[in-house]
Write a protein that holds these residues in place. Structure first.
Motif, mmCIF file in Angstrom:
data_model
loop_
_atom_site.group_PDB
_atom_site.id
_atom_site.type_symbol
_atom_site.label_atom_id
_atom_site.label_comp_id
_atom_site.label_asym_id
_atom_site.label_seq_id
_atom_site.Cartn_x
_atom_site.Cartn_y
_atom_site.Cartn_z
ATOM 1 N N SER A 83 44.593 -43.187 52.029
ATOM 2 C CA SER A 83 45.070 -43.981 50.896
ATOM 3 C C SER A 83 44.218 -45.233 50.751
ATOM 4 O O SER A 83 44.272 -46.134 51.594
ATOM 5 C CB SER A 83 46.542 -44.376 51.079
ATOM 6 N N THR A 84 43.428 -45.293 49.682
ATOM 7 C CA THR A 84 42.569 -46.456 49.437
ATOM 8 C C THR A 84 43.147 -47.370 48.358
ATOM 9 O O THR A 84 42.559 -48.405 48.039
ATOM 10 C CB THR A 84 41.164 -46.016 48.976
ATOM 11 N N ALA A 85 44.276 -46.996 47.767
ATOM 12 C CA ALA A 85 44.807 -47.713 46.602
ATOM 13 C C ALA A 85 45.176 -49.156 46.931
ATOM 14 O O ALA A 85 45.651 -49.462 48.031
ATOM 15 C CB ALA A 85 46.027 -46.976 46.059
ATOM 16 N N SER A 86 44.954 -50.041 45.964
ATOM 17 C CA SER A 86 45.335 -51.444 46.137
ATOM 18 C C SER A 86 45.608 -52.072 44.784
ATOM 19 O O SER A 86 45.183 -51.554 43.741
ATOM 20 C CB SER A 86 44.225 -52.235 46.852
ATOM 21 N N ALA A 87 46.341 -53.166 44.801
ATOM 22 C CA ALA A 87 46.603 -53.961 43.597
ATOM 23 C C ALA A 87 46.610 -55.417 44.052
ATOM 24 O O ALA A 87 47.591 -55.897 44.610
ATOM 25 C CB ALA A 87 47.935 -53.576 42.955
ATOM 26 N N ARG A 88 45.507 -56.095 43.849
ATOM 27 C CA ARG A 88 45.355 -57.440 44.410
ATOM 28 C C ARG A 88 46.142 -58.486 43.622
ATOM 29 O O ARG A 88 46.143 -58.484 42.398
ATOM 30 C CB ARG A 88 43.879 -57.832 44.448
ATOM 31 N N ALA A 89 46.768 -59.383 44.359
ATOM 32 C CA ALA A 89 47.463 -60.528 43.762
ATOM 33 C C ALA A 89 46.765 -61.784 44.253
ATOM 34 O O ALA A 89 47.161 -62.396 45.246
ATOM 35 C CB ALA A 89 48.934 -60.519 44.165
ATOM 36 N N ARG A 90 45.692 -62.172 43.572
ATOM 37 C CA ARG A 90 44.906 -63.330 43.998
ATOM 38 C C ARG A 90 45.458 -64.609 43.391
ATOM 39 O O ARG A 90 46.163 -64.591 42.389
ATOM 40 C CB ARG A 90 43.438 -63.156 43.610
ATOM 41 N N GLY A 91 45.097 -65.726 44.021
ATOM 42 C CA GLY A 91 45.490 -67.030 43.504
ATOM 43 C C GLY A 91 46.135 -67.888 44.562
ATOM 44 O O GLY A 91 46.659 -67.388 45.559
ATOM 45 N N SER A 92 46.088 -69.190 44.345
ATOM 46 C CA SER A 92 46.754 -70.116 45.267
ATOM 47 C C SER A 92 48.260 -70.020 45.086
ATOM 48 O O SER A 92 48.754 -69.430 44.117
ATOM 49 C CB SER A 92 46.276 -71.545 45.010
ATOM 50 N N ALA A 94 50.684 -71.924 44.070
ATOM 51 C CA ALA A 94 51.298 -72.377 42.819
ATOM 52 C C ALA A 94 51.065 -71.405 41.668
ATOM 53 O O ALA A 94 51.830 -71.389 40.693
ATOM 54 C CB ALA A 94 50.760 -73.756 42.445
ATOM 55 N N ASP A 95 50.018 -70.597 41.773
ATOM 56 C CA ASP A 95 49.654 -69.709 40.672
ATOM 57 C C ASP A 95 50.105 -68.263 40.865
ATOM 58 O O ASP A 95 49.925 -67.435 39.970
ATOM 59 C CB ASP A 95 48.125 -69.712 40.483
ATOM 60 N N LEU A 96 50.709 -67.956 42.016
ATOM 61 C CA LEU A 96 51.065 -66.568 42.292
ATOM 62 C C LEU A 96 52.212 -66.100 41.399
ATOM 63 O O LEU A 96 53.196 -66.814 41.188
ATOM 64 C CB LEU A 96 51.463 -66.399 43.757
ATOM 65 N N ASP A 97 52.052 -64.880 40.894
ATOM 66 C CA ASP A 97 53.066 -64.254 40.064
ATOM 67 C C ASP A 97 53.899 -63.296 40.919
ATOM 68 O O ASP A 97 53.342 -62.446 41.631
ATOM 69 C CB ASP A 97 52.384 -63.487 38.925
ATOM 70 N N ARG A 98 55.203 -63.427 40.843
ATOM 71 C CA ARG A 98 56.096 -62.628 41.693
ATOM 72 C C ARG A 98 55.875 -61.133 41.498
ATOM 73 O O ARG A 98 55.815 -60.367 42.467
ATOM 74 C CB ARG A 98 57.551 -62.994 41.380
#
Length: 240
Positions: A83-92, A94-98
């Motif tokens: 399984s190579t799948a990914s979904a990156r949630a980048r950011g500091s 304060a900027d992270l989206d739930r």
């Protein structure tokens, strides 16, 4: 007739039709395996592998347990799952989206967990399950908090599944900065500058390639005394 270390074994590779997933699928095929490439968009995958004999395509969505159970039923049995799948949630912070953080975990941790649940009983006892972590778990930096905790969870998942699925071997691959389309969003100059900085600092003095990662996956699939391990293919980046 030339044979390879995966001769006539069935290998399921989950991910997009390019980059690391494509390199893994081709490497496994070249090692003698019958490869099934699976992802959410089967038509896109079919186009990506149109010129690659020995690689068929399937549909699966790691955020949808029903599709994971269904592909297990359709395939019947396999020898190796990657399984190579990914979904990156980048950011500091304060900027992270739930929702982005949830999708990151759902794709890279919960999805592989459900793969293990539904496909584990279908993997041969001499087979393996390889999932993906990443360098952010080993090198903490501002801006990659959600990526780091997702990858850290993937590392723990690999060790836990190594016990749960034994004697099936379970390992994780932790890539460093790899030259794939993942960095294209930085723009041509931004990507070049970022790569130059990483190249200058890491001990390997180069950027990784998809083939570097594919070779590590082959090692994990064929090393019969390797389980519960995270292989760090990162050019020594965490040391800097």
């Amino acid at each position: 007739m030339t044979t390879g270390p995966l001769q006539d074994e069935r290998v399921l590779v989950i991910g997009r039709g390019g980059g690391i997933a494509h390199a893994v699928a081709v490497a496994a095929r070249d090692a003698g395996a019958r490869v099934i490439a699976a992802g959410r968009d089967r038509r896109t995958l079919a186009d990506a592998y149109a010129g690659e004999p020995g690689i068929s395509t399937e549909t699966v969505d790691l955020t949808d347990e029903a599709t994971i159970a269904a592909i297990g039923t359709r395939l019947g049995s396999v020898d190796h799952v990657v399984s190579t799948a990914s979904a990156r949630a980048r950011g500091s912070l304060a900027d992270l989206d739930r929702d982005a953080v949830r999708l990151s975990f759902d794709t890279k941790v919960i999805g592989p967990l459900m793969l293990a649940k539904h496909l584990g009983p279908r993997i041969s006892e001499a087979g393996s399950f390889t999932l993906f972590s990443g360098v952010a778990a080993a090198k903490i930096a501002v801006g990659t908090l959600a990526v780091a905790i997702t990858n850290g969870a993937a590392d723990v998942l690999a060790r836990s599944l190594a016990l749960e699925l034994a004697p099936i071997r379970v390992n994780a691959i932790s890539p460093g900065v790899i030259d794939t389309g993942a960095w294209d969003a930085l723009g041509e100059q931004g990507k070049a500058d970022y790569f130059a900085d990483i190249r200058a600092r890491n001990p390997a003095r180069r950027i990784g390639t998809a083939d570097d990662i594919a070779n590590a996956v082959l090692f994990a699939m064929t090393s019969t005394f390797l389980t519960g391990v995270t292989l760090h293919i990162d050019g020594g980046e965490p040391l800097t």
